[in-house]
Structures are given as structure tokens and as C-alpha cells.
Design an enzyme around this catalytic site. Structure first.
Site, mmCIF file in Angstrom:
data_model
loop_
_atom_site.group_PDB
_atom_site.id
_atom_site.type_symbol
_atom_site.label_atom_id
_atom_site.label_comp_id
_atom_site.label_asym_id
_atom_site.label_seq_id
_atom_site.Cartn_x
_atom_site.Cartn_y
_atom_site.Cartn_z
ATOM 1 N N HIS A 189 0.843 -1.201 0.000
ATOM 2 C CA HIS A 189 0.000 0.000 0.000
ATOM 3 C C HIS A 189 0.875 1.246 0.000
ATOM 4 O O HIS A 189 0.878 2.009 0.960
ATOM 5 C CB HIS A 189 -0.913 -0.001 1.219
ATOM 6 C CG HIS A 189 -1.811 -1.202 1.324
ATOM 7 N ND1 HIS A 189 -1.367 -2.431 1.755
ATOM 8 C CD2 HIS A 189 -3.126 -1.354 1.046
ATOM 9 C CE1 HIS A 189 -2.389 -3.288 1.733
ATOM 10 N NE2 HIS A 189 -3.455 -2.661 1.313
ATOM 11 N N HIS A 224 -15.071 -2.797 -0.297
ATOM 12 C CA HIS A 224 -14.767 -1.600 0.484
ATOM 13 C C HIS A 224 -14.326 -0.476 -0.429
ATOM 14 O O HIS A 224 -13.768 -0.702 -1.489
ATOM 15 C CB HIS A 224 -13.738 -1.862 1.587
ATOM 16 C CG HIS A 224 -12.330 -2.200 1.166
ATOM 17 N ND1 HIS A 224 -12.014 -3.246 0.324
ATOM 18 C CD2 HIS A 224 -11.145 -1.636 1.500
ATOM 19 C CE1 HIS A 224 -10.695 -3.312 0.177
ATOM 20 N NE2 HIS A 224 -10.141 -2.343 0.865
ATOM 21 N N GLU A 261 -9.101 -5.310 -4.913
ATOM 22 C CA GLU A 261 -8.089 -6.208 -4.325
ATOM 23 C C GLU A 261 -8.479 -7.684 -4.473
ATOM 24 O O GLU A 261 -7.619 -8.564 -4.414
ATOM 25 C CB GLU A 261 -7.909 -5.901 -2.824
ATOM 26 C CG GLU A 261 -7.236 -4.572 -2.539
ATOM 27 C CD GLU A 261 -7.134 -4.266 -1.049
ATOM 28 O OE1 GLU A 261 -6.439 -3.309 -0.720
ATOM 29 O OE2 GLU A 261 -7.756 -4.967 -0.219
#
Lengths: 290, 131
Positions: free
Chosen positions: A59, A193, A240
Site C-alpha cells: 500500500h 470496500h 483487491e
């Protein structure tokens, strides 16, 4: 001979790591999350993997816009938990398996997947939170770990199909490794999300559960789902989930569902977790889903 | 410009594609610098002076100083880079997410506990929200 015996999928929400590190895992908010992993901890204590091939995304920690590898493999002897802006997590250093990692790199590149080889890689919550969820808080991680980092931050990430096919190539690589190793492959991240903009907080239970069903029973169909479907239905960060397909590609066509857990919310995220086992006697070794 | 952007009609969402990344390169790399504790200290000691070391636009610098995360994203910021900034402030992803939705953190946390923002009405710009 090395063998992939099982696959694990799990979300890697950073707040879970913080909850554990700060001793909040028994709090009313977090207890249901950790309860979903009680079985998993017992299961993995019995399964005793020698090596985990851990598919995750960095990230903006080890990689930045200066260098964005689509697929990278960590070949080092060890990987240090990273400082992500609030100090490094107090978790053990992650020990690698350079011999198997080098073998996978060589094999997979010769199968037309251009992996980036990384020998210096600080690992962030994407890799350490799954280890914490599965192993708790040991003094040392009980197995070696080979990080496979997938770019899902800078659009476009690799397609679900590409990830799935890379999983198959990794399977062939592990099957041809000359060493007696019990290997697991983990896919991490997701589920639905969105962390940015006015649509932040998006959750889509229906999408997530359909994804879980298809990942287990019809991964080839799930692999064909385009990015836009993930972005629209599961949120900008829900993309993801393509990393779970990489895990699935390395397993047999038919797998045994050992554990399934789904919980909303973990901070901003729908949390999903699967344990899938390959049958004890592998069928179609070498190209399990051809 | 990247030609094919099927995600352009997803409401309240900026996809961090190569165009955005070009726009936000220095903004994001400024954020990356905050991964080092010494840089976090220097930034805290004088935000404007620290920002002036980076070839960012004035708009980007103002958005950072104002902690206007939606504006930073519009100017090429990516949430995982911007996370270094709110981590430096001691804030969480949930704090930043709530801020970007215009909700209080309390209301946002309650929405998440009640199952999150529903997908119905949130797939496409102009789609009519249900309920």
C-alpha cells in the site's frame, strides 16, 4: 517433492492489526472478527505449513510511484515489518524461503509471467495482518513466507484472468520443486470496500457472497469478470479481490471448503475469510485445471 | 489521456489511473516522505516550509494544509499515499473516510456497523437512490 496443500483467503484490514497490537481484540467491536479465526488458528496449528506463498498488495510502502511492478516476488531471506507512518507493527521479522522463491521466479518467468524479483522488501499490513489473524501473536512466525506483491493501487491492476493464470503457473512451479515442503498459498485483501471520496463506506454483501461461491465452485467464470464490475459493485478498493483468484488458480479444480467466514464491518471493510484444501491425493498434478 | 474509462460514471469515486498518477506524482511522493519518522517531525515543525521543498502546485499545497482529502484526490492524490499524511496526524482510515463523505466520524461508524453504504443507488451517477 513440494506440494500446495491448501489455500487461505482473508481480508487484511490495517485496523485489525492495530486492534491486536493495542490489546483490543476482546473489545465488543473486534471480538466477532477474531472469533471468525479461532477455527483457523487450530486448523493451521495442525496443518503446519513449511512455507506460505502470501499474495498481497503493497500500500505505497515498499513501492511508490517511482516503481510500480504489476507482479513482484520477494526472494530475500527475511522481510522487515514496515513503518507505515505510525511506526512499525510489533510483529516478528518475516523469514523468507529464497530457494523456493528463486525456483518459482525462474519457472514462472519461463511460463511467460514477467515477475519482478525483489530482494529488499519491507512488508506492510497487507502481509502482516493475515499472518496475525492466522497465527496470533507468536515470538516468531512458525513458517517461511514468500511474498507475492500485486499492484492493485495504480489502475489498472492485472485482470482476474491474469491473476488466476499466474496462480496456475505458480502451482506448476511448486510441483516441480525438488524438496519435501508443505506449501500453502494465501490470497489477501478485499472484500467490498471503498476508502476514498463521497462513496466511501460502500459494502455489497450480495456481491461478496456471490464472489465467495464462484471463487470456490466456478473460478474460471469469476476470472472473466472485468475490473469495472469490482469497482462499481465492490468499491474502488474492492478490486483487491483479484488477488484471491491468484490463490485459487494454484489449487485443484475441486477443493474442499474447510472454513468460511464473513463479517461486516471491520472498520471500513467487509471482511471475508476462506480455507480451501486440495484433496489429499492430488488429481491432475502439473496442470490441475487445464 | 487514457482513452477507455468505463469507471467515469461511478459516483463519488476517483479511480487512481495513470492520468491521476501523473497529476499527483509530487503530492503522492511528498506523502511517501512521511514514512520516515525524521521527516514527520520536520513536517510537523513547519508544514508550509516542508511543502515548499516539493515541486507541488499551490492548489495541492493548500489542500494538504487544509487536510481537504477530497481535493487532494481530485488533484491526483491516492488514498494509500494520503494515508501517510493522516497517520502523521494520528488519524485512522475511518477518520479520513468519514471526512470525505461529509459525515461525522460517529455517524459514519454507525453506518458501517449497520452494514455500510448500500450499493442500491450508488452504482451510477444519476441513478436514483432507493429509500
Amino acid at each position: 517433492m513440494a506440494r500446495i496443500t491448501a489455500g487461505v483467503a482473508t481480508s487484511h484490514v490495517p485496523a485489525i492489526g492495530a486492534a491486536l497490537d493495542l490489546g483490543k481484540s476482546a473489545d465488543a467491536y473486534w471480538a466477532p472478527v477474531f472469533k471468525g479465526y479461532e477455527f483457523s488458528k487450530r486448523w493451521i496449528a495442525a496443518a503446519k505449513p513449511d512455507v506460505v506463498i502470501l499474495v498481497y498488495n503493497d500500500h505505497a510502502t515498499a513501492f511508490s510511484l517511482d516503481l510500480v511492478p504489476t507482479f513482484a516476488i520477494g526472494c530475500a531471506a527475511s522481510f522487515t515489518p514496515a513503518d507505515e507512518g505510525w511506526g512499525a507493527r510489533p510483529v516478528p521479522v518475516v523469514e523468507g524461503h529464497p530457494e523456493l522463491a528463486d525456483h518459482i521466479a525462474q519457472s514462472v518467468i519461463q511460463q511467460d509471467f514477467d515477475l519482478t524479483i525483489v530482494n529488499r522488501l519491507d512488508v506492510d499490513h497487507g502481509l502482516t495482518v493475515p499472518l496475525s489473524l492466522m497465527f496470533g501473536q507468536p515470538q516468531a512466525w512458525p513458517c517461511r513466507v514468500i511474498p507475492i506483491a500485486v499492484n492493485v493501487v495504480l489502475y489498472p491492476p492485472p485482470s482476474g484472468q491474469r491473476c488466476y493464470n499466474l496462480g496456475k503457473a505458480i502451482r506448476r512451479a511448486v510441483d516441480s520443486f525438488d524438496g519435501d515442503l508443505n506449501v500453502q498459498i494465501w490470497g489477501t485483501g478485499g472484500m467490498s470496500h471503498q476508502l476514498q471520496g463521497p462513496r466511501a463506506g460502500l459494502i455489497n454483501r450480495e456481491f461478496d457472497n456471490a464472489f465467495l461461491d464462484r471463487l470456490i465452485h466456478d473460478p474460471q467464470a469469476q476470472a472473466r469478470v472485468p475490473h469495472i464490475e469490482y469497482v462499481r459493485e465492490a468499491g474502488s478498493e474492492g478490486i483487491e479481490l483479484v488477488m484471491w483468484l491468484l490463490m485459487r488458480g494454484a489449487l485443484d479444480a475441486r477443493v474442499r471448503e474447510v472454513h468460511r467466514f464473513y463479517h461486516v464491518p471491520a472498520s471500513n471493510t467487509a471482511l471475508g475469510h476462506l480455507i480451501l484444501e486440495n484433496p489429499a491425493e492430488p488429481d491432475g498434478r502439473g496442470d490441475p485445471q487445464a | 489521456m487514457t482513452a477507455d474509462k468505463p469507471y467515469a460514471d461511478v459516483p463519488g469515486t476517483t479511480i487512481f489511473d495513470t492520468d491521476q498518477a501523473r497529476l499527483g506524482y509530487h503530492l503522492n511522493m511528498f506523502c511517501m516522505s512521511l514514512l520516515k519518522a525524521a521527516n514527520r517531525e520536520r513536517f510537523r515543525a513547519g508544514e508550509r516550509a516542508y511543502l515548499d521543498e516539493w515541486p507541488m502546485t499551490e492548489d495541492q499545497k493548500r489542500a494538504v494544509l487544509a487536510r481537504d482529502y477530497n481535493r487532494m484526490i481530485a488533484l491526483g492524490g491516492n488514498i494509500y499515499y494520503l494515508a501517510k499524511l493522516f497517520a502523521t496526524d494520528g488519524k485512522s482510515f475511518q477518520y479520513a473516510a468519514a471526512l470525505m463523505t461529509g459525515m461525522s466520524q460517529e455517524d459514519y461508524a454507525r453506518m458501517m456497523k449497520e452494514g455500510g453504504r448500500p450499493i442500491e443507488g450508488n452504482r451510477r451517477v444519476g441513478e436514483k437512490a432507493r429509500g
